[in-house]
Design a protein around this motif. Sequence first.
Motif, mmCIF file in Angstrom:
data_model
loop_
_atom_site.group_PDB
_atom_site.id
_atom_site.type_symbol
_atom_site.label_atom_id
_atom_site.label_comp_id
_atom_site.label_asym_id
_atom_site.label_seq_id
_atom_site.Cartn_x
_atom_site.Cartn_y
_atom_site.Cartn_z
ATOM 1 N N ALA A 52 7.173 8.954 17.715
ATOM 2 C CA ALA A 52 7.763 9.952 18.559
ATOM 3 C C ALA A 52 7.243 10.649 19.698
ATOM 4 C CB ALA A 52 7.998 11.064 17.308
ATOM 5 N N LYS A 53 5.914 10.612 19.723
ATOM 6 C CA LYS A 53 5.296 11.033 20.972
ATOM 7 C C LYS A 53 5.496 10.228 22.257
ATOM 8 C CE LYS A 53 2.822 14.634 19.629
ATOM 9 N NZ LYS A 53 2.802 16.059 19.937
ATOM 10 N N ILE A 54 5.428 8.870 21.933
ATOM 11 C CA ILE A 54 5.653 7.892 22.731
ATOM 12 C C ILE A 54 7.038 8.246 23.454
ATOM 13 C CG2 ILE A 54 5.992 5.533 23.217
ATOM 14 C CD1 ILE A 54 3.452 4.893 21.624
ATOM 15 N N GLY A 55 7.973 8.267 22.586
ATOM 16 C CA GLY A 55 9.316 8.374 22.914
ATOM 17 C C GLY A 55 9.595 9.636 23.492
ATOM 18 N N SER A 56 8.976 10.557 23.618
ATOM 19 C CA SER A 56 9.163 11.910 24.277
ATOM 20 C C SER A 56 8.301 12.108 25.421
ATOM 21 C CB SER A 56 9.253 13.013 23.309
ATOM 22 O OG SER A 56 7.786 13.207 22.740
ATOM 23 N N ALA A 57 7.318 11.314 25.571
ATOM 24 C CA ALA A 57 6.289 11.555 26.840
ATOM 25 C C ALA A 57 7.132 11.409 28.066
ATOM 26 C CB ALA A 57 5.381 10.498 26.673
ATOM 27 N N LYS A 58 6.524 12.438 28.946
ATOM 28 C CA LYS A 58 7.250 12.238 30.326
ATOM 29 C C LYS A 58 6.206 11.921 31.566
ATOM 30 C CE LYS A 58 11.382 13.312 28.887
ATOM 31 N NZ LYS A 58 11.740 12.246 28.234
ATOM 32 N N THR A 59 4.980 12.718 31.268
ATOM 33 C CA THR A 59 4.004 12.572 32.242
ATOM 34 C C THR A 59 2.945 11.327 32.135
ATOM 35 O OG1 THR A 59 2.409 14.153 31.501
ATOM 36 C CG2 THR A 59 4.313 14.814 32.905
ATOM 37 N N VAL A 60 2.328 11.174 33.033
ATOM 38 C CA VAL A 60 1.358 10.057 32.850
ATOM 39 C C VAL A 60 0.355 10.556 31.739
ATOM 40 C CG1 VAL A 60 -0.442 8.882 33.734
ATOM 41 C CG2 VAL A 60 1.600 9.086 34.973
ATOM 42 N N LYS A 61 -0.152 11.643 31.850
ATOM 43 C CA LYS A 61 -1.047 12.307 30.989
ATOM 44 C C LYS A 61 -0.296 12.127 29.553
ATOM 45 C CE LYS A 61 -4.583 15.784 30.734
ATOM 46 N NZ LYS A 61 -5.775 14.932 30.974
ATOM 47 N N ALA A 119 0.914 -1.157 -0.086
ATOM 48 C CA ALA A 119 -0.040 -0.010 -0.013
ATOM 49 C C ALA A 119 0.993 1.292 0.114
ATOM 50 C CB ALA A 119 -0.999 -0.066 1.301
ATOM 51 N N LYS A 120 1.840 1.428 -0.986
ATOM 52 C CA LYS A 120 2.484 2.602 -1.308
ATOM 53 C C LYS A 120 1.841 4.058 -0.867
ATOM 54 C CE LYS A 120 6.153 0.283 -3.789
ATOM 55 N NZ LYS A 120 5.583 -1.009 -4.046
ATOM 56 N N HIS A 121 0.745 4.051 -1.589
ATOM 57 C CA HIS A 121 -0.039 5.088 -1.563
ATOM 58 C C HIS A 121 -0.620 5.804 -0.264
ATOM 59 C CE1 HIS A 121 -2.829 2.087 -2.508
ATOM 60 N NE2 HIS A 121 -3.925 3.091 -1.937
ATOM 61 N N GLU A 122 -0.568 5.054 0.872
ATOM 62 C CA GLU A 122 -1.271 5.335 2.232
ATOM 63 C C GLU A 122 -0.238 6.122 2.887
ATOM 64 O OE1 GLU A 122 -4.109 4.798 2.229
ATOM 65 O OE2 GLU A 122 -4.687 3.054 1.085
ATOM 66 N N LYS A 123 0.336 7.143 2.415
ATOM 67 C CA LYS A 123 1.337 7.892 2.911
ATOM 68 C C LYS A 123 0.983 8.635 4.381
ATOM 69 C CE LYS A 123 5.026 11.103 1.579
ATOM 70 N NZ LYS A 123 5.644 11.784 0.503
ATOM 71 N N ASP A 124 -0.311 9.077 4.321
ATOM 72 C CA ASP A 124 -0.690 9.699 5.567
ATOM 73 C C ASP A 124 -0.636 8.868 6.815
ATOM 74 O OD1 ASP A 124 -0.830 11.973 4.186
ATOM 75 O OD2 ASP A 124 -3.100 11.970 3.864
ATOM 76 N N ILE A 125 -0.982 7.715 6.500
ATOM 77 C CA ILE A 125 -1.035 6.665 7.572
ATOM 78 C C ILE A 125 0.113 6.161 8.203
ATOM 79 C CG2 ILE A 125 -1.562 4.395 8.262
ATOM 80 C CD1 ILE A 125 -4.208 4.695 6.318
ATOM 81 N N PHE A 126 1.179 6.234 7.332
ATOM 82 C CA PHE A 126 2.716 6.054 7.702
ATOM 83 C C PHE A 126 3.255 7.267 8.536
ATOM 84 C CE2 PHE A 126 2.393 3.242 3.532
ATOM 85 C CZ PHE A 126 1.801 2.230 4.325
ATOM 86 N N ILE A 127 2.997 8.334 8.071
ATOM 87 C CA ILE A 127 3.307 9.673 8.869
ATOM 88 C C ILE A 127 2.593 9.664 10.419
ATOM 89 C CG2 ILE A 127 2.937 12.024 8.829
ATOM 90 C CD1 ILE A 127 3.512 11.940 5.722
ATOM 91 N N GLY A 128 1.372 9.328 10.132
ATOM 92 C CA GLY A 128 0.766 9.308 11.641
ATOM 93 C C GLY A 128 1.400 8.218 12.655
ATOM 94 N N ILE A 129 1.730 7.104 12.067
ATOM 95 C CA ILE A 129 2.474 6.177 13.005
ATOM 96 C C ILE A 129 3.947 6.896 13.468
ATOM 97 C CG2 ILE A 129 3.413 3.921 12.978
ATOM 98 C CD1 ILE A 129 1.128 2.933 11.188
ATOM 99 N N ALA A 130 4.663 7.264 12.364
ATOM 100 C CA ALA A 130 5.872 7.928 12.823
ATOM 101 C C ALA A 130 5.716 8.823 13.971
ATOM 102 C CB ALA A 130 6.635 8.433 11.507
ATOM 103 N N GLU A 131 4.744 9.885 13.821
ATOM 104 C CA GLU A 131 4.398 10.965 14.670
ATOM 105 C C GLU A 131 4.104 10.271 15.833
ATOM 106 O OE1 GLU A 131 1.592 13.195 12.913
ATOM 107 O OE2 GLU A 131 2.804 14.415 11.499
ATOM 108 N N ALA A 132 3.264 9.364 16.068
ATOM 109 C CA ALA A 132 2.663 8.634 17.278
ATOM 110 C C ALA A 132 3.903 8.134 18.113
ATOM 111 C CB ALA A 132 1.823 7.695 16.932
ATOM 112 N N SER A 144 -4.914 5.121 17.815
ATOM 113 C CA SER A 144 -5.476 5.855 16.431
ATOM 114 C C SER A 144 -4.851 5.275 15.131
ATOM 115 C CB SER A 144 -5.904 7.128 16.508
ATOM 116 O OG SER A 144 -6.373 7.674 15.471
ATOM 117 N N ALA A 145 -3.511 5.638 15.200
ATOM 118 C CA ALA A 145 -2.754 5.468 13.888
ATOM 119 C C ALA A 145 -2.921 3.755 13.532
ATOM 120 C CB ALA A 145 -1.486 5.813 14.113
ATOM 121 N N LEU A 146 -2.766 3.123 14.476
ATOM 122 C CA LEU A 146 -2.772 1.551 14.378
ATOM 123 C C LEU A 146 -4.116 1.129 13.830
ATOM 124 C CD1 LEU A 146 -1.472 -0.917 14.597
ATOM 125 C CD2 LEU A 146 -1.980 -1.204 16.853
ATOM 126 N N SER A 147 -5.126 1.642 14.392
ATOM 127 C CA SER A 147 -6.506 1.397 13.584
ATOM 128 C C SER A 147 -6.525 1.714 12.434
ATOM 129 C CB SER A 147 -7.657 2.205 14.605
ATOM 130 O OG SER A 147 -7.579 1.771 16.047
#
Length: 192
Positions: free
Chosen positions: A82-91, A67-80, A102-105
């Motif tokens: 990055a967020k997991i890696g930088s999250a510090k607080t429980v929230k 599915a080469k044309h599903e670029k937005d989904i791949f970008i969303g996963i990459a952003e997610a 959401s990205a995985l869904s």
Amino acid sequence: MKKIIIIACFVTPLLILGILGLTYWTSHNTLVKLDVACDTQLSEIDNMLKRRADLMPNLVNTVKGYAKHEKDIFIGIAEARAKIGSAKTVKQKSMAASMMDSALSKLLVVVERYPDLKANQNFIRLQDELTGTENRIAVARTRYNGAVKLYNTAIRQMFKSIVANMQGYEKRDFFEIENPADKEVPKVDFAT
């Protein structure tokens, strides 16, 4: 009789101070154990979220071939990721986990359109690992929230609340899924 009264006047305050000291000591030790239990369980959530984030590039690369044309989904996963890696607080961690859910869904919806992909052995192996990781995340969240419940209850109890205030123990946040739409666990069963 006077000697008994004099001795009682000295012993009674010492006895009261001893009881208060023992109460303080046991309350403090209980709060320390509960605080460490919360940190330990949060660390387990972090480990499982990282494991899931580490599985995502392999899953994405497998899907990209189909599915080469599903670029937005791949970008969303990459952003997610990055967020997991930088999250510090429980929230922040909770929000990052919701973003990854959401990205995985969205990725799993794309996979449904490619029957050949669902038969790919590498994809099947990754899907199995992801399913196991999702289950571990759910268990880790439950354990963490249980530890937080015990901790938050303890810091509100008589005597322990005094010690908690003196030592700076504050209420902890539960690990909750932020977006109500994301409260459903992504379905990762690709059986045809």
